[in-house]
Design an enzyme around this catalytic site. Sequence first.
Site, PDB file in Angstrom:
ATOM      1  N   HIS A 143       0.030  -7.268  -7.829  1.00 53.56           N
ATOM      2  CA  HIS A 143       0.467  -5.936  -7.288  1.00 53.56           C
ATOM      3  C   HIS A 143      -0.218  -5.932  -6.072  1.00 53.56           C
ATOM      4  CE1 HIS A 143       1.526  -1.481  -7.013  1.00 53.56           C
ATOM      5  NE2 HIS A 143       0.245  -1.733  -6.360  1.00 53.56           N
ATOM      6  N   GLU A 144      -1.775  -6.216  -6.103  1.00 52.09           N
ATOM      7  CA  GLU A 144      -2.596  -5.816  -4.777  1.00 52.09           C
ATOM      8  C   GLU A 144      -2.141  -7.037  -3.730  1.00 52.09           C
ATOM      9  OE1 GLU A 144      -4.130  -3.231  -4.636  1.00 52.09           O
ATOM     10  OE2 GLU A 144      -3.890  -2.609  -6.782  1.00 52.09           O
ATOM     11  N   HIS A 147       0.732  -5.866  -1.740  1.00 52.67           N
ATOM     12  CA  HIS A 147       0.573  -5.186  -0.677  1.00 52.67           C
ATOM     13  C   HIS A 147       0.045  -5.921   0.783  1.00 52.67           C
ATOM     14  CE1 HIS A 147       0.645  -1.208  -2.429  1.00 52.67           C
ATOM     15  NE2 HIS A 147      -0.315  -1.425  -3.394  1.00 52.67           N
ATOM     16  N   GLU A 201       4.146   1.439  -3.265  1.00 54.90           N
ATOM     17  CA  GLU A 201       3.613   1.061  -4.467  1.00 54.90           C
ATOM     18  C   GLU A 201       4.832   0.389  -5.515  1.00 54.90           C
ATOM     19  OE1 GLU A 201       0.599   1.354  -5.921  1.00 54.90           O
ATOM     20  OE2 GLU A 201      -0.109   1.975  -4.017  1.00 54.90           O
TER      21      GLU A 201
END
Length: 271
Positions: A143-144, A147, A201
């Site tokens: 997930h990070e 980004h 997100e």
Amino acid sequence: MKKNILPAALIACAAVFSGCLTTKTTEAGAVGADRKQLMIVSEEAMEQSAQEAYAQVLAEAKKNGTLNTDAQTTARVQKIAQRLIAQTPAFRKDAVSWDWQVNVITDSTVNAWCMPGGKIVVYTGIIQALDLNDAQLAAVMGHEIAHALKEHSREQASQDQLKNAGISVVSQAAGLNEAASGALTIAAQYTITLPFSRSHEKESDHIGTELMARAGYDPNEAVAVWKKMSALSGSSVPELLSTHPSNESRIKDLETISRQVYPLYEAADKQ
């Protein structure tokens, strides 16, 4: 008459900035992550800023004796990162050659992040508080990393620049005083900034879950992470007033995405 000036000025300002400044940062992948983004801030400026900020974080952690203190945990995190990074060409071919750096900071903070250009920090707090297995840790890190791949920081900075420019134009056109301009800033924050943050997100959840599936980690473990996070956080802030999706909607969305990318996991090298 002034009521008609406000929307007209904002539309004109947006048109000036967005006309030829949209770009596609990633390919679609299986989750369809190829939307175009407005980018005013340069990629070089963001990466330089990230490098400087990352160096400061590491220097502070080293000074405090909290940087990579557990060799086993550090090796575990770095191995998972390597598997995820190897899958980044599915979204952008240049990312695999970024100057990736992966470090662990011993701290109770329940968090992890990836700065532009691939600068990762995982805090031991998130591993311990959520009792993460490798696949769940891959979900967090994926997930990070997403980004950074999608350059959400640069997009957000660009949106803020556009918002501030729009406020300036509107204030001058409508003859607003400083207090009224401040009110307009708040309005812009809740009608522009927050929805984009929730969108980021969700987009990172989708990309990150695909990355972990391609890397040989069961994507259903992404759902497990947010069930754990929901239990840890207890009652959540109403989604309308939050920069993040609610735990309930996030879990439901991840269940859908996990099913979508599960064939990639079945076909992946489990290493």
